[in-house]
Design a protein around this motif. Structure first.
Motif, short mmCIF file in Angstrom:
data_model
loop_
_atom_site.label_atom_id
_atom_site.label_comp_id
_atom_site.label_asym_id
_atom_site.label_seq_id
_atom_site.Cartn_x
_atom_site.Cartn_y
_atom_site.Cartn_z
N ASP A 134 0.83 -1.29 0.03
CA ASP A 134 0.02 -0.10 0.04
C ASP A 134 0.76 1.25 0.05
O ASP A 134 1.92 1.44 0.70
CB ASP A 134 -0.97 0.10 1.16
CG ASP A 134 -2.02 -0.91 1.21
OD1 ASP A 134 -2.24 -1.69 0.11
OD2 ASP A 134 -2.87 -1.10 2.05
N PRO A 135 0.33 2.24 -0.69
CA PRO A 135 1.40 3.32 -0.88
C PRO A 135 1.24 4.25 0.31
O PRO A 135 0.48 4.46 1.28
CB PRO A 135 0.67 4.27 -1.89
CG PRO A 135 -0.90 3.81 -1.75
CD PRO A 135 -1.01 2.24 -1.62
N LEU A 136 2.50 4.74 0.59
CA LEU A 136 2.96 5.74 1.77
C LEU A 136 2.83 7.14 1.30
O LEU A 136 2.51 8.26 2.05
CB LEU A 136 4.11 5.38 2.71
CG LEU A 136 4.30 4.01 3.30
CD1 LEU A 136 5.41 3.95 4.06
CD2 LEU A 136 2.94 3.99 4.11
N PHE A 137 3.14 7.46 0.11
CA PHE A 137 3.08 8.56 -0.60
C PHE A 137 2.36 8.60 -1.79
O PHE A 137 1.91 7.73 -2.66
CB PHE A 137 4.53 9.13 -1.14
CG PHE A 137 5.50 8.72 0.20
CD1 PHE A 137 5.68 9.63 0.88
CD2 PHE A 137 6.32 7.49 0.28
CE1 PHE A 137 6.40 9.58 2.20
CE2 PHE A 137 7.14 7.44 1.46
CZ PHE A 137 7.26 8.39 2.22
N ASP A 138 1.74 9.82 -2.40
CA ASP A 138 1.11 10.06 -3.34
C ASP A 138 1.85 9.85 -4.81
O ASP A 138 1.30 9.49 -5.72
CB ASP A 138 0.38 11.55 -3.65
CG ASP A 138 -0.48 11.80 -2.42
OD1 ASP A 138 -0.97 10.84 -1.85
OD2 ASP A 138 -0.69 12.91 -2.17
N ARG A 198 6.33 2.55 -0.38
CA ARG A 198 5.26 1.51 -0.30
C ARG A 198 5.50 0.97 1.12
O ARG A 198 6.72 0.60 1.51
CB ARG A 198 4.78 0.70 -1.14
CG ARG A 198 4.46 1.24 -2.49
CD ARG A 198 4.33 0.15 -3.67
NE ARG A 198 3.64 0.94 -4.74
CZ ARG A 198 2.26 0.86 -4.87
NH1 ARG A 198 1.40 0.82 -4.03
NH2 ARG A 198 1.92 1.57 -5.89
N VAL A 237 4.04 5.50 9.76
CA VAL A 237 2.92 5.68 9.09
C VAL A 237 2.18 6.84 9.74
O VAL A 237 1.76 6.43 10.90
CB VAL A 237 2.33 4.68 8.67
CG1 VAL A 237 0.99 4.77 7.74
CG2 VAL A 237 2.93 3.47 8.00
N THR A 284 -1.71 9.28 3.60
CA THR A 284 -0.40 9.47 2.50
C THR A 284 0.04 10.61 2.62
O THR A 284 -0.71 11.86 2.70
CB THR A 284 -0.99 8.77 1.27
OG1 THR A 284 -1.88 9.67 0.89
CG2 THR A 284 -1.50 7.77 1.15
N ASN A 343 5.61 10.35 7.19
CA ASN A 343 5.61 9.03 6.45
C ASN A 343 7.08 8.75 6.05
O ASN A 343 7.68 9.34 5.58
CB ASN A 343 4.82 8.51 5.26
CG ASN A 343 3.28 8.51 5.95
OD1 ASN A 343 2.92 8.52 7.19
ND2 ASN A 343 2.29 8.42 4.87
#
Length: 683
Positions: free
Chosen positions: A74-78, A97, A164, A177, A186
């Motif tokens: 799953d993404p931590l950043f756009d 991620r 996170v 995110t 993050n």
């Protein structure tokens, strides 16, 4: 072929254990800190216990629900690409991620305060990523020889730690995110991240030699830092000054190459030889031809010396390099639980999670300053390191690990081993502990101290011994169960939990008393042994000195603990399904650890995880209205016990589809459990 638990445990927690023994790859040429509590009054555990199950989901009592908070990839950043494609995962993509095989969890208030506030709707979540499994990665790969060096780099980027930001909106917790790395808090810390070494072993010759190889492989590493990152992170802890302690454990599986590569080094340096034998490196998991150069043992023989430490991370400052705290000793760390002594000094409890290793404690020389967060940085670089010695009479002592004491013990034993200084003792803590007479334990994992609302230790400490799959006799602190042949060596397959009471109720004490909190097993068993999944007998009596240690629901292989604010104990398991075939790994709960039980302590089964998964990192939000835990390596084995690490390459279907269901590929995940009425967990 179904693998017995004795064999499975040795490989499934090692980096790339799923590639072991595959000749085409030429391989031979890897349990959670309790939040400070409030009242010490005992509370019963008020939920309807659930039945044993092998369902491929999260099973909970009536009135409780769960949801996935975050899962591998799953993404931590756009800036991370979407949607997730596990087959196209690269190092660069994985660094943005959430990592794989999550283990320890720790929560921090969005803004630091001491004591930690209870009313938080925004927090920082720190998560360990213990290891990567080749068989549970890259779903499109059909044969192990299809793995490339790029795949290996991506998997090395999938381990370490994630920080996170999370928030609660309309009663539900969700991930926040950040726009891009460096914009927000993050963060991914991987096997490539630059770190600093601090404390007495920071300039040990082994570390200096290894640093050269790691930094050469990662150009641009800042001066004074080593680009070895962190990996094999199992449990850990958190400090009163708001930092995260992550514990490096089975690092041996990350180094590639043939054992004979070290022959000359081992012959010329007996201390190095002891180290290689003790930590059992290199392991035949990581293909040498595909491994980055710094992880090839022939090119970096001292590489393992930069792992096995407790690592301190400041979640509030994403620009601060993680710090490897050498004063706390090098070992296969499972945890790093902190408690304040009567005079304000900081005690850190640690288990060395390998059969017949030891329990350690570090006590700082300076006291914690609650009014000055910055003054506490470096507190764990200067202090005294101890190892536990349990006595037959129910007492015990903390042996002080110093070069003087270790050298004197070596002389008494007739050993040629000598320790140059405290840094050498910390680097070779296992060797010093063994020479000084520490008590070998049955895989000591989590160690949790009972705390008051101000982080002060109350005296009782619980030590989790997950199991010992090798025949052995009873030792102080490590009893064996009732048996038809009491004189025969016995496997402690179900594990146990010890309670120690520090002298004077002070966690800085050097003496303690001990007893058995619980013997893993089946309190309702009608025989002393029961057949495991592969029909081998396991001793399952829960009695100690003729009396049952608990009643209620059976469990085996305790791993991580969470002690809530009223000192109820929540126990997560790792290997329960290897002893009791009809129940996946689970979480059980029991009443206050602070009070003397009248009769056997009642244990209730609260949660059962999906197929092939270990349940770890249990904790609660500060208001105790949400329970979080990690679901690690779902699909690691099927319900019959067949290990997917070999079954996949024979064409077997993946045993789990957690958490997404349907025909999805399994992903390790963090889940959140809440009561449907919004109430406190367990009330």
């Amino acid at each position: 072929m179904t693998r017995h638990l004795n064999d499975l445990i040795a490989s499934r927690r090692a980096f790339l254990g799923g590639l072991a023994g595959l000749p085409l790859l030429n391989l031979a040429a890897c349990a959670t800190s309790s939040a400070p509590g409030g009242a010490s009054a005992a509370r019963t555990v008020n939920f309807t216990p659930i039945a044993a199950t092998n369902a491929d989901t999260i099973t909970l009592p009536p009135g409780y629900s769960w949801r996935t908070l975050i899962a591998w990839g799953d993404p931590l950043f756009d800036t991370a690409s979407a949607p997730l494609d596990l087959n196209a995962l690269t190092r660069a993509e994985q660094e943005q991620r959430f990592g794989v095989h999550n283990d320890m969890l720790a929560l921090f208030a969005a803004d630091y305060a001491f004591p930690p506030p209870k009313d938080q709707d925004r927090m920082l979540l720190c998560v360990n990523h213990e290891y990567a499994s080749a068989e549970l990665a890259f779903p499109a790969i059909t044969a192990p020889q299809q793995f490339t060096s790029a795949h290996i780099e991506a998997l090395l980027a999938s381990v370490g730690v994630s920080v996170v930001e999370i928030e609660r909106v309309n009663g539900a917790w969700r991930v926040v995110t950040n726009p891009a790395p460096g914009e927000g808090r993050n963060r991914r810390i991987t096997a490539f991240t630059p770190v600093r070494f601090t404390g007495p072993a920071a300039n040990h010759p082994w570390i200096n030699a290894a640093a050269t190889a790691f930094n050469a492989a990662e150009p641009g590493t800042p001066a004074g830092e080593v680009a070895c990152g962190t990996h094999s992170n199992c449990a850990g802890g958190l400090t009163p000054w708001g930092t995260y302690l992550t514990a490096e454990e089975n690092f041996d599986g990350t180094f590639a190459g043939a054992p004979e590569s070290l022959a000359a080094w081992r012959a010329s340096d007996p201390d190095f030889d002891f180290d290689a034998r003790s930590f059992e490196y290199p392991k035949p998991y990581l293909p040498e031809a595909l491994a980055p150069s710094q992880f090839r043992i022939a090119q970096n023989p001292h590489g393992p010396s930069v792992y096995g430490w407790i690592v301190e991370i400041d979640p509030y400052n994403p620009d601060a390099a993680p710090r490897k705290l050498t004063a706390l000793g090098r070992k296969k760390n499972e945890c790093a639980t902190t408690a304040l002594a009567a005079d304000g000094r900081v005690a850190v409890y640690m288990g060395d999670d390998q059969r017949n290793e030891f329990v350690y404690k570090f006590v700082s020389r300076r006291a914690f300053d609650p009014a000055n967060r910055a003054a506490n940085f470096g507190l764990l670089d200067d202090g005294d390191l101890y190892v536990a010695q349990f006595h037959e009479d129910g007492g015990g002592v903390w042996l002080h690990l110093t070069p003087e004491n270790a050298n004197a013990a070596a002389a008494r034993e007739g050993s040629p081993a000598r320790f140059a200084d405290q840094g050498d003792v910390c680097m070779r803590a296992r060797q010093a502990a063994r020479l000084m007479g520490a008590t070998p334990m049955d895989r000591p994992e989590d160690v949790e101290a009972l705390l008051d609302a101000n982080w002060r230790g109350l005296g009782p400490v619980l030590i989790v011994c997950t199991n010992n799959s090798i025949n052995g006799q009873a030792r102080p602190g490590n009893p064996r169960r009732e048996s038809d042949d009491p004189a025969a060596p016995q496997v402690n397959l179900a594990g146990h939990i010890i309670r120690i009471d520090e002298a004077g109720a002070d966690v800085a004490a050097t003496r303690f008393s001990w007893g058995i909190f619980a013997m893993g097993g089946d309190p309702n068993a009608t025989a002393l042994t029961a057949p495991t999944r592969d029909a081998r007998p396991a001793h399952v009596s829960v009695a100690y000195q003729g009396e049952p240690t608990f009643a209620g629901d059976r469990f085996a292989c305790p791993d991580n603990l969470f002690i809530d604010s009223t000192h109820r104990v929540w126990i997560a398991t790792d290997g329960n399904d290897g002893v009791f075939a009809d129940c996946n790994d689970c979480v059980v709960a029991t009443a206050s650890a602070a009070d003397a039980a009248e009769g056997p302590r009642l244990v209730k089964r609260f949660l059962v995880g999906p197929v092939g998964a270990e349940i770890c990192g249990p904790l609660m939000t500060p208001d105790e209205k949400a329970f979080l835990c990690c679901v690690q390596h779902p699909g690691g084995n099927d319900v019959a016990g067949a290990d997917f690490s070999s079954a996949r390459w024979r064409g077997a279907p993946v045993p789990s589809h957690f958490p997404d269901g349907g025909d999805s590929w399994p992903r390790s995940a963090v889940i959140v459990v809440t009561r449907d009425d919004g109430g406190r967990i367990g009330d």
